[in-house]
Design a protein around this motif. Structure first.
Motif, PDB file in Angstrom:
ATOM      1  N   LEU A  31       3.258 -14.680 -16.537  1.00 47.01           N
ATOM      2  CA  LEU A  31       2.541 -13.489 -16.983  1.00 47.01           C
ATOM      3  C   LEU A  31       3.184 -12.217 -16.442  1.00 47.01           C
ATOM      4  O   LEU A  31       3.243 -11.193 -17.137  1.00 47.01           O
ATOM      5  CB  LEU A  31       1.072 -13.580 -16.536  1.00 47.01           C
ATOM      6  N   ALA A  32       3.704 -12.270 -15.241  1.00 47.42           N
ATOM      7  CA  ALA A  32       4.295 -11.076 -14.631  1.00 47.42           C
ATOM      8  C   ALA A  32       5.550 -10.614 -15.369  1.00 47.42           C
ATOM      9  O   ALA A  32       5.969  -9.461 -15.228  1.00 47.42           O
ATOM     10  CB  ALA A  32       4.626 -11.344 -13.161  1.00 47.42           C
ATOM     11  N   ALA A  33       6.141 -11.515 -16.155  1.00 47.80           N
ATOM     12  CA  ALA A  33       7.363 -11.157 -16.875  1.00 47.80           C
ATOM     13  C   ALA A  33       7.076 -10.460 -18.195  1.00 47.80           C
ATOM     14  O   ALA A  33       7.997  -9.972 -18.852  1.00 47.80           O
ATOM     15  CB  ALA A  33       8.202 -12.413 -17.125  1.00 47.80           C
ATOM     16  N   LEU A  34       5.809 -10.389 -18.580  1.00 48.48           N
ATOM     17  CA  LEU A  34       5.434  -9.786 -19.857  1.00 48.48           C
ATOM     18  C   LEU A  34       5.192  -8.291 -19.705  1.00 48.48           C
ATOM     19  O   LEU A  34       4.954  -7.796 -18.592  1.00 48.48           O
ATOM     20  CB  LEU A  34       4.176 -10.465 -20.394  1.00 48.48           C
ATOM     21  N   PRO A  35       5.253  -7.527 -20.797  1.00 50.24           N
ATOM     22  CA  PRO A  35       4.973  -6.088 -20.718  1.00 50.24           C
ATOM     23  C   PRO A  35       3.580  -5.818 -20.145  1.00 50.24           C
ATOM     24  O   PRO A  35       2.660  -6.638 -20.268  1.00 50.24           O
ATOM     25  CB  PRO A  35       5.069  -5.629 -22.179  1.00 50.24           C
ATOM     26  N   VAL A  36       3.424  -4.667 -19.531  1.00 47.53           N
ATOM     27  CA  VAL A  36       2.160  -4.300 -18.891  1.00 47.53           C
ATOM     28  C   VAL A  36       1.008  -4.330 -19.889  1.00 47.53           C
ATOM     29  O   VAL A  36      -0.100  -4.784 -19.572  1.00 47.53           O
ATOM     30  CB  VAL A  36       2.275  -2.899 -18.247  1.00 47.53           C
ATOM     31  N   ALA A  37       1.236  -3.853 -21.111  1.00 47.06           N
ATOM     32  CA  ALA A  37       0.169  -3.816 -22.121  1.00 47.06           C
ATOM     33  C   ALA A  37      -0.347  -5.216 -22.414  1.00 47.06           C
ATOM     34  O   ALA A  37      -1.555  -5.424 -22.590  1.00 47.06           O
ATOM     35  CB  ALA A  37       0.683  -3.147 -23.391  1.00 47.06           C
ATOM     36  N   VAL A  38       0.554  -6.200 -22.459  1.00 49.46           N
ATOM     37  CA  VAL A  38       0.145  -7.579 -22.727  1.00 49.46           C
ATOM     38  C   VAL A  38      -0.645  -8.124 -21.542  1.00 49.46           C
ATOM     39  O   VAL A  38      -1.680  -8.780 -21.715  1.00 49.46           O
ATOM     40  CB  VAL A  38       1.378  -8.460 -23.014  1.00 49.46           C
TER      41      VAL A  38
END
Length: 228
Positions: free
Chosen positions: A29-36
């Motif tokens: 999850l930490a690798a995903l964009p902040v909005a996601v």
């Protein structure tokens, strides 16, 4: 806005469509964009396992060939496009599968109608080579557009190299409009035509009779004058 109300007897409003974003299994999850990340933390998005089935229509030519060719046989990495024709230089391990390779290339490139592979090497004074049609129609009479000029020739009978296009432009920049251009190895006339279209007097020659004939036809096709 007020929520939609259903009138008595009217069907309920259709549900909002769900959108799926495909990720690699086990993505962090930490690798995903902040909005996601914010949507997931707010409970407005969730991770689900989804089985995706891709058919032949959805994969690229390279992906299809990776599945068709046996282990140890390299997927051809590229080909030369000459008008409606694709030209390969297939290696010995690839030749037994040349028909399959040609078929995939035609399927994935609707603009192409003929696929050939070089057979043997450049061994004659005209620098032409034997070729085999491995897919599509047996038609090597092509039309090529280059710098506003149209060139028609039989790819089987003349020497042509698309990669020399930039070299021709580089040479053209060194020619003064008042120069008389003598092109002794003119091929199908690509460089000679560029000079003639600019107003230069051009004398063009090629040892290959098929090349000389293509030059004459291409001069007429492009409405330029030059001596062949």
């Amino acid at each position: 806005p007020r929520p939609a109300r259903c009138r008595r007897g009217a069907p309920p409003p259709p549900p909002q469509p769900r959108r799926l974003v495909l990720l690699q299994p086990g993505v962090d999850l930490a690798a995903l964009p902040v909005a996601v990340c914010s949507l997931v933390e707010a409970g407005e998005a969730e991770f689900l396992m989804h089985k995706l089935e891709l058919g032949y229509e959805q994969v690229t030519a390279e992906e299809a060939l990776q599945r068709i060719l046996p282990e140890g046989v390299e997927v051809p990495r590229g080909f030369e496009t000459v008008g409606h024709l694709a030209h390969f230089n297939l290696r010995a391990p690839q030749l037994p599968y040349r028909k399959a390779i040609g078929r995939v290339i035609l399927d994935k490139n609707p603009c192409l109608k003929t696929v050939v592979t070089k057979v043997g090497s450049l061994s004659n004074e005209f620098r032409t080579f034997d070729m085999e049609v491995i897919a599509g129609r047996d038609d090597t009479e092509v039309t090529v557009s280059e710098r506003g000029m149209k060139l028609r020739f039989d790819f089987r009978k003349v020497y042509w190299n698309s990669r020399l296009s930039e070299e021709r432009v580089r040479m053209l920049a060194q020619v003064d409009p008042s120069d008389i251009v003598v092109d002794l190895f003119a091929g199908v006339g690509a460089f000679a035509l560029l000079c003639a279209s600019r107003g230069n007097r051009v004398i063009a020659n090629d040892l290959n009779p098929a090349g000389a004939e293509a030059m004459r036809r291409n001069a007429e096709l492009n409405r330029v004058e030059m001596e062949v």
